[in-house]
Design a protein around this motif. Structure first.
Motif, PDB file in Angstrom:
ATOM      1  N   ASN A  65       0.824  -1.205   0.000  1.00  0.00           N
ATOM      2  CA  ASN A  65       0.000   0.000   0.000  1.00  0.00           C
ATOM      3  C   ASN A  65       0.862   1.259   0.000  1.00  0.00           C
ATOM      4  N   ASP A  66       1.961   1.263   0.761  1.00  0.00           N
ATOM      5  CA  ASP A  66       2.826   2.439   0.832  1.00  0.00           C
ATOM      6  C   ASP A  66       3.479   2.747  -0.518  1.00  0.00           C
ATOM      7  N   ALA A  67       3.893   1.714  -1.232  1.00  0.00           N
ATOM      8  CA  ALA A  67       4.513   1.893  -2.556  1.00  0.00           C
ATOM      9  C   ALA A  67       3.474   1.990  -3.667  1.00  0.00           C
ATOM     10  N   ARG A  68       2.200   1.844  -3.302  1.00  0.00           N
ATOM     11  CA  ARG A  68       1.080   1.872  -4.263  1.00  0.00           C
ATOM     12  C   ARG A  68       1.317   0.871  -5.389  1.00  0.00           C
ATOM     13  N   SER A  69       1.474  -0.386  -5.027  1.00  0.00           N
ATOM     14  CA  SER A  69       1.798  -1.411  -6.017  1.00  0.00           C
ATOM     15  C   SER A  69       1.264  -2.771  -5.590  1.00  0.00           C
ATOM     16  N   TYR A  70       0.833  -3.558  -6.572  1.00  0.00           N
ATOM     17  CA  TYR A  70       0.548  -4.964  -6.308  1.00  0.00           C
ATOM     18  C   TYR A  70       0.932  -5.793  -7.515  1.00  0.00           C
ATOM     19  N   SER A  71       1.234  -7.066  -7.240  1.00  0.00           N
ATOM     20  CA  SER A  71       1.575  -8.030  -8.291  1.00  0.00           C
ATOM     21  C   SER A  71       0.617  -9.198  -8.210  1.00  0.00           C
ATOM     22  N   TYR A  72       0.339  -9.771  -9.368  1.00  0.00           N
ATOM     23  CA  TYR A  72      -0.584 -10.895  -9.427  1.00  0.00           C
ATOM     24  C   TYR A  72      -0.133 -11.870 -10.511  1.00  0.00           C
ATOM     25  N   SER A  73      -0.612 -13.100 -10.384  1.00  0.00           N
ATOM     26  CA  SER A  73      -0.344 -14.114 -11.400  1.00  0.00           C
ATOM     27  C   SER A  73      -1.671 -14.620 -11.941  1.00  0.00           C
ATOM     28  N   ILE A  74      -1.613 -15.176 -13.138  1.00  0.00           N
ATOM     29  CA  ILE A  74      -2.812 -15.771 -13.732  1.00  0.00           C
ATOM     30  C   ILE A  74      -2.823 -17.258 -13.399  1.00  0.00           C
ATOM     31  N   LEU A  75      -3.942 -17.700 -12.843  1.00  0.00           N
ATOM     32  CA  LEU A  75      -4.136 -19.121 -12.561  1.00  0.00           C
ATOM     33  C   LEU A  75      -4.842 -19.821 -13.723  1.00  0.00           C
ATOM     34  N   ARG A  76      -5.785 -19.086 -14.343  1.00  0.00           N
ATOM     35  CA  ARG A  76      -6.542 -19.648 -15.470  1.00  0.00           C
ATOM     36  C   ARG A  76      -7.039 -18.515 -16.340  1.00  0.00           C
ATOM     37  N   ALA A  77      -6.802 -18.649 -17.655  1.00  0.00           N
ATOM     38  CA  ALA A  77      -7.247 -17.611 -18.584  1.00  0.00           C
ATOM     39  C   ALA A  77      -7.156 -18.146 -20.011  1.00  0.00           C
ATOM     40  N   PRO A  78      -7.869 -17.494 -20.932  1.00  0.00           N
ATOM     41  CA  PRO A  78      -7.818 -17.926 -22.332  1.00  0.00           C
ATOM     42  C   PRO A  78      -6.643 -17.326 -23.096  1.00  0.00           C
ATOM     43  N   PHE A  79      -5.546 -17.020 -22.399  1.00  0.00           N
ATOM     44  CA  PHE A  79      -4.386 -16.418 -23.042  1.00  0.00           C
ATOM     45  C   PHE A  79      -3.336 -17.477 -23.363  1.00  0.00           C
ATOM     46  N   PRO A  80      -2.633 -17.326 -24.476  1.00  0.00           N
ATOM     47  CA  PRO A  80      -1.641 -18.329 -24.894  1.00  0.00           C
ATOM     48  C   PRO A  80      -0.273 -18.114 -24.239  1.00  0.00           C
ATOM     49  N   VAL A  81      -0.285 -18.047 -22.890  1.00  0.00           N
ATOM     50  CA  VAL A  81       0.960 -17.883 -22.142  1.00  0.00           C
ATOM     51  C   VAL A  81       0.906 -18.721 -20.870  1.00  0.00           C
ATOM     52  N   THR A  82       2.083 -18.974 -20.323  1.00  0.00           N
ATOM     53  CA  THR A  82       2.204 -19.615 -19.011  1.00  0.00           C
ATOM     54  C   THR A  82       3.108 -18.742 -18.159  1.00  0.00           C
ATOM     55  N   GLY A  83       3.126 -19.011 -16.864  1.00  0.00           N
ATOM     56  CA  GLY A  83       4.013 -18.290 -15.970  1.00  0.00           C
ATOM     57  C   GLY A  83       3.800 -16.788 -15.945  1.00  0.00           C
ATOM     58  N   TYR A  84       2.572 -16.353 -16.131  1.00  0.00           N
ATOM     59  CA  TYR A  84       2.258 -14.920 -16.197  1.00  0.00           C
ATOM     60  C   TYR A  84       2.325 -14.302 -14.802  1.00  0.00           C
ATOM     61  N   ARG A  85       3.034 -13.195 -14.700  1.00  0.00           N
ATOM     62  CA  ARG A  85       3.062 -12.378 -13.481  1.00  0.00           C
ATOM     63  C   ARG A  85       3.093 -10.914 -13.896  1.00  0.00           C
ATOM     64  N   SER A  86       2.227 -10.128 -13.274  1.00  0.00           N
ATOM     65  CA  SER A  86       2.084  -8.733 -13.646  1.00  0.00           C
ATOM     66  C   SER A  86       2.127  -7.852 -12.405  1.00  0.00           C
ATOM     67  N   THR A  87       2.536  -6.600 -12.613  1.00  0.00           N
ATOM     68  CA  THR A  87       2.582  -5.618 -11.533  1.00  0.00           C
ATOM     69  C   THR A  87       1.928  -4.326 -12.001  1.00  0.00           C
ATOM     70  N   LEU A  88       1.122  -3.761 -11.124  1.00  0.00           N
ATOM     71  CA  LEU A  88       0.457  -2.481 -11.359  1.00  0.00           C
ATOM     72  C   LEU A  88       0.957  -1.533 -10.276  1.00  0.00           C
ATOM     73  N   THR A  89       1.521  -0.379 -10.690  1.00  0.00           N
ATOM     74  CA  THR A  89       2.120   0.562  -9.744  1.00  0.00           C
ATOM     75  C   THR A  89       1.711   1.989 -10.083  1.00  0.00           C
ATOM     76  N   VAL A  90       1.427   2.761  -9.043  1.00  0.00           N
ATOM     77  CA  VAL A  90       1.132   4.181  -9.192  1.00  0.00           C
ATOM     78  C   VAL A  90       2.340   4.961  -8.686  1.00  0.00           C
ATOM     79  N   HIS A  91       2.895   5.814  -9.545  1.00  0.00           N
ATOM     80  CA  HIS A  91       4.047   6.633  -9.203  1.00  0.00           C
ATOM     81  C   HIS A  91       3.628   8.099  -9.091  1.00  0.00           C
ATOM     82  N   ALA A  92       4.245   8.812  -8.144  1.00  0.00           N
ATOM     83  CA  ALA A  92       4.058  10.259  -8.072  1.00  0.00           C
ATOM     84  C   ALA A  92       4.860  10.906  -9.193  1.00  0.00           C
ATOM     85  N   VAL A  93       4.362  12.015  -9.713  1.00  0.00           N
ATOM     86  CA  VAL A  93       5.087  12.811 -10.701  1.00  0.00           C
ATOM     87  C   VAL A  93       5.711  13.979  -9.935  1.00  0.00           C
ATOM     88  N   PRO A  94       7.029  14.041  -9.859  1.00  0.00           N
ATOM     89  CA  PRO A  94       7.686  15.089  -9.064  1.00  0.00           C
ATOM     90  C   PRO A  94       7.235  16.495  -9.467  1.00  0.00           C
TER      91      PRO A  94
END
Length: 144
Positions: A65-94
Protein backbone atom coordinates in the motif's frame (compact mmCIF):
# COMPACT_ATOMS: atom_id res chain seq x y z
CA UNK A 1 10.29 -15.45 -21.11
CA UNK A 2 8.84 -12.29 -22.62
CA UNK A 3 7.87 -9.01 -20.97
CA UNK A 4 6.23 -5.69 -21.67
CA UNK A 5 5.46 -2.47 -19.82
CA UNK A 6 3.01 0.34 -20.50
CA UNK A 7 2.75 3.56 -18.54
CA UNK A 8 0.57 6.62 -18.73
CA UNK A 9 0.23 9.91 -16.86
CA UNK A 10 -3.26 10.31 -15.43
CA UNK A 11 -5.12 13.46 -14.32
CA UNK A 12 -5.36 12.64 -10.60
CA UNK A 13 -3.15 12.58 -7.55
CA UNK A 14 -1.23 9.38 -6.76
CA UNK A 15 -3.40 8.82 -3.67
CA UNK A 16 -6.68 9.23 -5.60
CA UNK A 17 -5.41 7.01 -8.41
CA UNK A 18 -4.36 4.30 -5.94
CA UNK A 19 -7.68 4.63 -4.12
CA UNK A 20 -9.41 3.74 -7.40
CA UNK A 21 -7.13 0.97 -8.69
CA UNK A 22 -5.40 -0.35 -5.57
CA UNK A 23 -8.13 -2.73 -4.49
CA UNK A 24 -7.55 -6.19 -5.95
CA UNK A 25 -11.30 -6.36 -6.67
CA UNK A 26 -11.55 -2.89 -8.25
CA UNK A 27 -11.08 -3.60 -11.97
CA UNK A 28 -14.82 -3.14 -12.78
CA UNK A 29 -14.56 0.39 -11.32
CA UNK A 30 -12.24 1.56 -14.10
CA UNK A 31 -11.84 -1.16 -16.73
CA UNK A 32 -14.98 -1.39 -18.90
CA UNK A 33 -14.09 -4.73 -20.49
CA UNK A 34 -14.03 -6.38 -17.03
CA UNK A 35 -17.57 -5.80 -15.72
CA UNK A 36 -17.41 -8.52 -13.03
CA UNK A 37 -14.88 -9.38 -10.33
CA UNK A 38 -15.46 -11.77 -7.46
CA UNK A 39 -12.99 -12.33 -4.63
CA UNK A 40 -12.21 -15.70 -3.10
CA UNK A 41 -9.68 -17.26 -0.74
CA UNK A 42 -9.82 -14.36 1.70
CA UNK A 43 -9.35 -11.76 -1.02
CA UNK A 44 -6.23 -13.39 -2.51
CA UNK A 45 -7.92 -14.73 -5.67
CA UNK A 46 -10.13 -12.81 -8.06
CA UNK A 47 -12.35 -14.32 -10.71
CA UNK A 48 -12.90 -11.88 -13.55
CA UNK A 49 -15.48 -12.14 -16.29
CA UNK A 50 -14.83 -10.09 -19.42
CA UNK A 51 -17.53 -8.53 -21.57
CA UNK A 52 -17.52 -11.61 -23.85
CA UNK A 53 -18.12 -13.97 -20.90
CA UNK A 54 -14.51 -15.20 -20.74
CA UNK A 55 -13.25 -16.11 -17.28
CA UNK A 56 -9.84 -15.12 -15.91
CA UNK A 57 -8.69 -16.26 -12.47
CA UNK A 58 -5.81 -14.38 -10.86
CA UNK A 59 -3.93 -14.64 -7.56
CA UNK A 60 -2.61 -11.66 -5.61
CA UNK A 61 1.09 -12.35 -5.11
CA UNK A 62 2.20 -9.17 -3.33
CA UNK A 63 0.63 -5.94 -2.16
CA UNK A 64 2.39 -2.79 -0.92
CA UNK A 65 0.00 0.00 0.00
CA UNK A 66 2.83 2.44 0.83
CA UNK A 67 4.51 1.89 -2.56
CA UNK A 68 1.08 1.87 -4.26
CA UNK A 69 1.80 -1.41 -6.02
CA UNK A 70 0.55 -4.96 -6.31
CA UNK A 71 1.57 -8.03 -8.29
CA UNK A 72 -0.58 -10.89 -9.43
CA UNK A 73 -0.34 -14.11 -11.40
CA UNK A 74 -2.81 -15.77 -13.73
CA UNK A 75 -4.14 -19.12 -12.56
CA UNK A 76 -6.54 -19.65 -15.47
CA UNK A 77 -7.25 -17.61 -18.58
CA UNK A 78 -7.82 -17.93 -22.33
CA UNK A 79 -4.39 -16.42 -23.04
CA UNK A 80 -1.64 -18.33 -24.89
CA UNK A 81 0.96 -17.88 -22.14
CA UNK A 82 2.20 -19.61 -19.01
CA UNK A 83 4.01 -18.29 -15.97
CA UNK A 84 2.26 -14.92 -16.20
CA UNK A 85 3.06 -12.38 -13.48
CA UNK A 86 2.08 -8.73 -13.65
CA UNK A 87 2.58 -5.62 -11.53
CA UNK A 88 0.46 -2.48 -11.36
CA UNK A 89 2.12 0.56 -9.74
CA UNK A 90 1.13 4.18 -9.19
CA UNK A 91 4.05 6.63 -9.20
CA UNK A 92 4.06 10.26 -8.07
CA UNK A 93 5.09 12.81 -10.70
CA UNK A 94 7.69 15.09 -9.06
CA UNK A 95 6.50 18.66 -8.69
CA UNK A 96 2.93 17.86 -9.76
CA UNK A 97 -0.21 16.50 -8.12
CA UNK A 98 -0.65 13.90 -10.85
CA UNK A 99 0.33 10.28 -11.18
CA UNK A 100 1.96 7.96 -13.66
CA UNK A 101 0.60 4.43 -13.71
CA UNK A 102 2.78 1.57 -14.86
CA UNK A 103 1.46 -1.88 -15.79
CA UNK A 104 4.04 -4.52 -16.56
CA UNK A 105 4.08 -8.25 -17.10
CA UNK A 106 6.38 -11.23 -17.65
CA UNK A 107 5.18 -14.45 -19.25
CA UNK A 108 6.20 -17.40 -21.39
CA UNK A 109 4.40 -17.62 -24.74
CA UNK A 110 2.67 -20.96 -25.32
CA UNK A 111 1.98 -21.80 -28.97
CA UNK A 112 2.73 -18.28 -30.21
CA UNK A 113 5.87 -16.24 -30.67
CA UNK A 114 7.31 -13.77 -28.17
CA UNK A 115 6.38 -10.78 -30.34
CA UNK A 116 2.75 -11.87 -30.63
CA UNK A 117 2.46 -12.42 -26.86
CA UNK A 118 4.10 -9.07 -26.12
CA UNK A 119 1.75 -7.33 -28.57
CA UNK A 120 -1.27 -8.98 -26.91
CA UNK A 121 -0.42 -7.90 -23.37
CA UNK A 122 0.97 -4.52 -24.33
CA UNK A 123 -2.36 -3.82 -26.03
CA UNK A 124 -4.27 -4.94 -22.93
CA UNK A 125 -2.16 -2.72 -20.68
CA UNK A 126 -2.28 0.28 -23.06
CA UNK A 127 -6.06 0.03 -23.50
CA UNK A 128 -6.56 -0.50 -19.76
CA UNK A 129 -4.51 2.56 -18.86
CA UNK A 130 -6.43 4.62 -21.44
CA UNK A 131 -9.68 3.50 -19.76
CA UNK A 132 -8.24 4.49 -16.38
CA UNK A 133 -7.33 7.91 -17.78
CA UNK A 134 -10.88 8.39 -19.12
CA UNK A 135 -12.35 7.38 -15.74
CA UNK A 136 -10.15 9.78 -13.79
CA UNK A 137 -10.62 12.60 -16.33
CA UNK A 138 -14.37 12.18 -15.98
CA UNK A 139 -14.06 12.53 -12.22
CA UNK A 140 -11.98 15.70 -12.43
CA UNK A 141 -14.34 17.23 -14.99
CA UNK A 142 -17.38 16.92 -12.75
CA UNK A 143 -18.54 20.12 -11.05
CA UNK A 144 -18.33 20.16 -7.26
Amino acid sequence: MASTTASLAVPASPDRTWQLIGGFDSLPDWLPYIPTSTLGEGGRVRTLVNEDGGVIVERLESFDNDARSYSYSILRAPFPVTGYRSTLTVHAVPGEDTARVEWSGRFTPDGIGDDEAVDLFHGIYRDGLAALHRTLAGETARPS
